[in-house]
Design a protein around this motif. Structure first.
Motif, PDB file in Angstrom:
ATOM      1  N   UNK A  95       0.878  -1.160   0.000  1.00  0.00           N
ATOM      2  CA  UNK A  95       0.000   0.000   0.000  1.00  0.00           C
ATOM      3  C   UNK A  95       0.918   1.213   0.000  1.00  0.00           C
ATOM      4  N   UNK A  96       0.795   2.047  -1.041  1.00  0.00           N
ATOM      5  CA  UNK A  96       1.601   3.261  -1.166  1.00  0.00           C
ATOM      6  C   UNK A  96       0.687   4.472  -1.094  1.00  0.00           C
ATOM      7  N   UNK A  97       1.150   5.489  -0.393  1.00  0.00           N
ATOM      8  CA  UNK A  97       0.483   6.779  -0.379  1.00  0.00           C
ATOM      9  C   UNK A  97       1.578   7.818  -0.625  1.00  0.00           C
ATOM     10  N   UNK A  98       1.505   8.444  -1.784  1.00  0.00           N
ATOM     11  CA  UNK A  98       2.566   9.352  -2.224  1.00  0.00           C
ATOM     12  C   UNK A  98       3.900   8.611  -2.144  1.00  0.00           C
ATOM     13  N   UNK A  99       4.848   9.077  -1.340  1.00  0.00           N
ATOM     14  CA  UNK A  99       6.166   8.432  -1.268  1.00  0.00           C
ATOM     15  C   UNK A  99       6.322   7.481  -0.089  1.00  0.00           C
ATOM     16  N   UNK A 100       5.272   7.298   0.688  1.00  0.00           N
ATOM     17  CA  UNK A 100       5.332   6.394   1.850  1.00  0.00           C
ATOM     18  C   UNK A 100       4.653   5.076   1.486  1.00  0.00           C
ATOM     19  N   UNK A 101       5.134   3.984   2.077  1.00  0.00           N
ATOM     20  CA  UNK A 101       4.531   2.690   1.747  1.00  0.00           C
ATOM     21  C   UNK A 101       4.702   1.687   2.864  1.00  0.00           C
ATOM     22  N   UNK A 102       3.846   0.654   2.812  1.00  0.00           N
ATOM     23  CA  UNK A 102       3.959  -0.496   3.705  1.00  0.00           C
ATOM     24  C   UNK A 102       3.821  -1.743   2.850  1.00  0.00           C
ATOM     25  N   UNK A 103       4.720  -2.693   3.039  1.00  0.00           N
ATOM     26  CA  UNK A 103       4.699  -3.949   2.294  1.00  0.00           C
ATOM     27  C   UNK A 103       4.545  -5.103   3.269  1.00  0.00           C
ATOM     28  N   UNK A 104       3.664  -6.033   2.913  1.00  0.00           N
ATOM     29  CA  UNK A 104       3.461  -7.245   3.701  1.00  0.00           C
ATOM     30  C   UNK A 104       3.371  -8.426   2.743  1.00  0.00           C
ATOM     31  N   UNK A 118       1.087   6.185   7.031  1.00  0.00           N
ATOM     32  CA  UNK A 118       0.992   7.575   7.462  1.00  0.00           C
ATOM     33  C   UNK A 118       1.773   8.460   6.497  1.00  0.00           C
ATOM     34  N   UNK A 119       1.197   9.614   6.178  1.00  0.00           N
ATOM     35  CA  UNK A 119       1.838  10.542   5.255  1.00  0.00           C
ATOM     36  C   UNK A 119       1.545  11.971   5.701  1.00  0.00           C
ATOM     37  N   UNK A 120       2.502  12.854   5.493  1.00  0.00           N
ATOM     38  CA  UNK A 120       2.333  14.270   5.826  1.00  0.00           C
ATOM     39  C   UNK A 120       2.333  15.090   4.554  1.00  0.00           C
ATOM     40  N   UNK A 121       1.338  15.946   4.425  1.00  0.00           N
ATOM     41  CA  UNK A 121       1.315  16.942   3.359  1.00  0.00           C
ATOM     42  C   UNK A 121       1.734  18.264   3.986  1.00  0.00           C
ATOM     43  N   UNK A 122       2.908  18.772   3.628  1.00  0.00           N
ATOM     44  CA  UNK A 122       3.406  20.028   4.181  1.00  0.00           C
ATOM     45  C   UNK A 122       2.575  21.212   3.711  1.00  0.00           C
ATOM     46  N   UNK A 123       1.971  21.065   2.548  1.00  0.00           N
ATOM     47  CA  UNK A 123       1.089  22.082   1.997  1.00  0.00           C
ATOM     48  C   UNK A 123      -0.058  21.365   1.298  1.00  0.00           C
ATOM     49  N   UNK A 124      -1.147  22.058   0.989  1.00  0.00           N
ATOM     50  CA  UNK A 124      -2.254  21.380   0.310  1.00  0.00           C
ATOM     51  C   UNK A 124      -1.774  20.653  -0.946  1.00  0.00           C
ATOM     52  N   UNK A 125      -2.336  19.492  -1.192  1.00  0.00           N
ATOM     53  CA  UNK A 125      -1.904  18.710  -2.347  1.00  0.00           C
ATOM     54  C   UNK A 125      -2.725  17.450  -2.504  1.00  0.00           C
ATOM     55  N   UNK A 155      -7.670  11.931   9.081  1.00  0.00           N
ATOM     56  CA  UNK A 155      -6.904  13.138   9.331  1.00  0.00           C
ATOM     57  C   UNK A 155      -6.408  13.057  10.770  1.00  0.00           C
ATOM     58  N   UNK A 156      -5.129  12.772  10.964  1.00  0.00           N
ATOM     59  CA  UNK A 156      -4.589  12.550  12.303  1.00  0.00           C
ATOM     60  C   UNK A 156      -4.542  13.819  13.134  1.00  0.00           C
ATOM     61  N   UNK A 157      -4.459  14.968  12.493  1.00  0.00           N
ATOM     62  CA  UNK A 157      -4.442  16.226  13.248  1.00  0.00           C
ATOM     63  C   UNK A 157      -5.758  16.425  13.981  1.00  0.00           C
ATOM     64  N   UNK A 158      -6.860  16.149  13.326  1.00  0.00           N
ATOM     65  CA  UNK A 158      -8.166  16.311  13.971  1.00  0.00           C
ATOM     66  C   UNK A 158      -8.397  15.233  15.021  1.00  0.00           C
ATOM     67  N   UNK A 159      -7.906  14.027  14.763  1.00  0.00           N
ATOM     68  CA  UNK A 159      -8.038  12.950  15.746  1.00  0.00           C
ATOM     69  C   UNK A 159      -7.313  13.324  17.035  1.00  0.00           C
ATOM     70  N   UNK A 160      -6.057  13.776  16.906  1.00  0.00           N
ATOM     71  CA  UNK A 160      -5.290  14.126  18.085  1.00  0.00           C
ATOM     72  C   UNK A 160      -5.856  15.355  18.786  1.00  0.00           C
TER      73      UNK A 160
END
Length: 167
Positions: A95-104, A118-125, A155-160
């Motif tokens: 599973x890839x999201x932008x440049x982050x991924x997890x492989x199983x 988990x992925x961070x968007x530094x600016x809208x995108x 959205x982890x920011x709203x969760x936290x």
């Protein structure tokens, strides 16, 4: 769009093949399937449908097959994308999201394995979500098989923020 394929279509999703010398790909059984059919059933699905991806290609090199969706215009922030995936035993799924991924590694066609990236968007995108199986056997003529369902974006920011407010 269409995170669990419950509308019975691939709306929002596109099948793809990428990689060095990935030759024409033939999708022989690619589409939304009922989860109550013994051929297509998988644990961990949401609802009664799932996406089944099965096809053939010709290549001497490693390449990737799967489905992809782009979610445009997401606000800056921290996100978690999750999904459930299954495939042939001992094949790697990613599973890839932008440049982050997890492989199983798949444990069997009916075994839904949870993924989370988990992925961070530094600016809208955009969030580009890719679910794929990796061909590494280099057998020239080779099949690809993957089941996916239950995509979610948090959205982890709203969760936290909500969690902090409760403390």
């Amino acid at each position: 769009i269409n995170p669990s394929f419950e509308d019975g279509t691939m709306t929002g999703w596109a099948a793809y093949t990428e990689g060095e010398e990935a030759y024409p790909f033939w999708l022989s059984d690619c589409g939304v399937k009922d989860n109550d059919n013994a051929t297509y059933t998988m644990t961990g699905v949401d609802g009664s449908k799932l996406m089944n991806y099965y096809g053939w290609s010709w290549s001497w090199n490693a390449y990737f097959d799967g489905i992809r969706q782009t979610i445009p215009g997401m606000p800056a922030g921290n996100y978690r994308v999750s999904a459930v995936m299954g495939g042939w035993s001992n094949w790697d799924m990613t599973l890839k999201v932008n440049d982050e991924e997890q492989t199983k590694t798949a444990t069997g066609a009916g075994d839904g394995i949870p993924f989370s990236v988990d992925v961070t968007l530094e600016e809208p995108g955009d969030l580009v979500i890719t679910s794929q199986v990796v061909h590494t056997n280099n057998n020239a003529w080779e099949a690809c098989f993957l089941k996916v369902d239950n995509f979610r974006i948090y959205n982890l920011d709203h969760y936290y923020d909500a969690l902090d407010a409760a403390i």
